[in-house]
Design an enzyme around this catalytic site. Structure first.
Site, PDB file in Angstrom:
ATOM      1  N   ASP A   7       9.414   8.942  -5.477  1.00  0.00           N
ATOM      2  CA  ASP A   7       8.246   8.486  -4.706  1.00  0.00           C
ATOM      3  C   ASP A   7       7.156   8.114  -5.701  1.00  0.00           C
ATOM      4  OD1 ASP A   7       6.482   7.970  -2.530  1.00  0.00           O
ATOM      5  OD2 ASP A   7       5.631   9.976  -2.695  1.00  0.00           O
ATOM      6  N   SER A   8       6.153   7.385  -5.215  1.00  0.00           N
ATOM      7  CA  SER A   8       5.007   7.066  -6.067  1.00  0.00           C
ATOM      8  C   SER A   8       4.267   8.338  -6.493  1.00  0.00           C
ATOM      9  CB  SER A   8       4.045   6.155  -5.304  1.00  0.00           C
ATOM     10  OG  SER A   8       3.584   6.829  -4.148  1.00  0.00           O
ATOM     11  N   CYS A  70       9.992   6.698  -0.363  1.00  0.00           N
ATOM     12  CA  CYS A  70       8.722   5.980  -0.342  1.00  0.00           C
ATOM     13  C   CYS A  70       8.930   4.720   0.495  1.00  0.00           C
ATOM     14  CB  CYS A  70       8.346   5.616  -1.780  1.00  0.00           C
ATOM     15  SG  CYS A  70       6.838   4.636  -1.912  1.00  0.00           S
ATOM     16  N   GLU A 150      -2.746  13.298  -2.829  1.00  0.00           N
ATOM     17  CA  GLU A 150      -2.569  13.538  -4.267  1.00  0.00           C
ATOM     18  C   GLU A 150      -3.616  14.533  -4.788  1.00  0.00           C
ATOM     19  OE1 GLU A 150      -0.104  12.414  -6.463  1.00  0.00           O
ATOM     20  OE2 GLU A 150       0.888  11.731  -4.640  1.00  0.00           O
ATOM     21  N   CYS A 182       4.632   6.606   6.012  1.00  0.00           N
ATOM     22  CA  CYS A 182       4.366   6.861   4.586  1.00  0.00           C
ATOM     23  C   CYS A 182       4.607   8.346   4.375  1.00  0.00           C
ATOM     24  CB  CYS A 182       2.923   6.512   4.253  1.00  0.00           C
ATOM     25  SG  CYS A 182       2.406   7.068   2.604  1.00  0.00           S
ATOM     26  N   HIS A 184       3.495  10.404   2.271  1.00  0.00           N
ATOM     27  CA  HIS A 184       2.285  11.196   2.008  1.00  0.00           C
ATOM     28  C   HIS A 184       1.617  11.689   3.301  1.00  0.00           C
ATOM     29  CE1 HIS A 184       2.482   9.534  -2.097  1.00  0.00           C
ATOM     30  NE2 HIS A 184       1.604  10.463  -2.432  1.00  0.00           N
TER      31      HIS A 184
END
Ligand code: DGL
Length: 262
Positions: A7-8, A70, A150, A182, A184
């Site tokens: 994932d990012s 992702c 994050e 997403c 996240h």
């Protein structure tokens, strides 16, 4: 088997968490591209390059299959990754089909929240058209949630005001599903649940993605949860730093709590 998850950033831990609950006999390499997160506002060329770097790294380090955990990287890069790399690559896309299949009321809509790249990408548009669900589906980009996640800012007033403000653009009583497009966004299920009317169910793509991994690779399910066979990498460097490993384990615990919220 060694399975790579990419994932990012730390959103894809939601897929790892789901995988650990079913595939505890396997080894995992988790790659977070923390140098380049967020992807959702980058150019397609940049995302393509970052995705290749990450997936190649995982293969070079022994991954026999890779999950692109992702939606943004999948939207941009999955075709090229599959065409040019030799291991099975499982992608992830917003669970619009699941919402569509579960919907029992033709007059109610689905709201998909995702990054700007996913929302504006041809892949999601095509999925919606193929399901004949154009009139039933609304899209909303929520890029700030990636930064909040994050930074481990999950259920603060700041986050709740952002969500309330963005979601107030819609009459939520006209929806029966909210799709988390997403990875996240899984960190915010509790705040979303607080804001959404009870008629709106939250759907994520974690279970569907792990089930696809299991079926594509004919893996056996081994449900005893263990975290002993995971290596974490930040943009190509193995994570040994205790405070970063603590952050990852805090995030996994949060995601485990969020898992049952729907
Ligand atoms: N977690 C990612 C997704 O599922 C992307 C977040 C980002 O880097 O913008 O789309």
């Amino acid at each position: 088997m060694k399975i790579g998850i990419f994932d990012s950033g730390l959103g894809g831990l939601s897929v790892l968490n789901e995988a650990l609950s079913k595939l505890s006999e396997h080894e995992f390499l988790y790659y977070a591209d923390v140098k380049n997160v967020p992807y959702g506002q980058k150019s397609r060329d940049e995302i393509l390059k970052f995705s290749f770097d990450a997936v190649k790294f995982l293969i070079e380090n022994g991954a026999e299959a890779v999950v692109v955990a992702c939606n943004t990287a999948t939207s941009v890069a999955i075709k090229d990754l599959r065409a040019k790399l030799s291991v099975p690559i499982i992608g992830m896309e917003p669970a619009v089909k699941k919402a569509h299949d579960l919907s029992r009321n033709d007059t109610l809509k689905t709201l998909v929240i995702a990054t700007p790249v996913t929302v504006n990408g041809a892949k999601l548009k095509k999925l919606i058209v193929n399901l004949n669900a154009k009139d039933k589906t609304e899209l909303l980009a929520l890029p700030r949630l990636v930064n909040f996640a994050e930074d481990e800012e999950f259920d603060t007033q700041n986050v709740k005001s952002y969500l309330k403000n963005e979601l107030s653009k819609f009459d939520l009583n006209k929806f029966d599903f909210l799709v988390l497009g997403c990875t996240h966004f899984n960190y915010f299920k509790d705040s979303l649940r607080e804001i959404l009317p009870p008629n709106v169910n939250i759907i994520d793509g974690n279970e569907g993605t792990v089930n696809r991994l299991i079926s594509e690779l004919s893996l056996e399910i081994s449900p005893q949860k263990s975290t002993s066979k995971i290596k974490f990498f930040y943009s190509g460097k193995e994570v040994f730093n205790k405070s970063e490993l603590d952050k990852i384990s805090r995030n996994l615990s949060r995601l485990e709590k969020m898992r049952e919220i729907c």
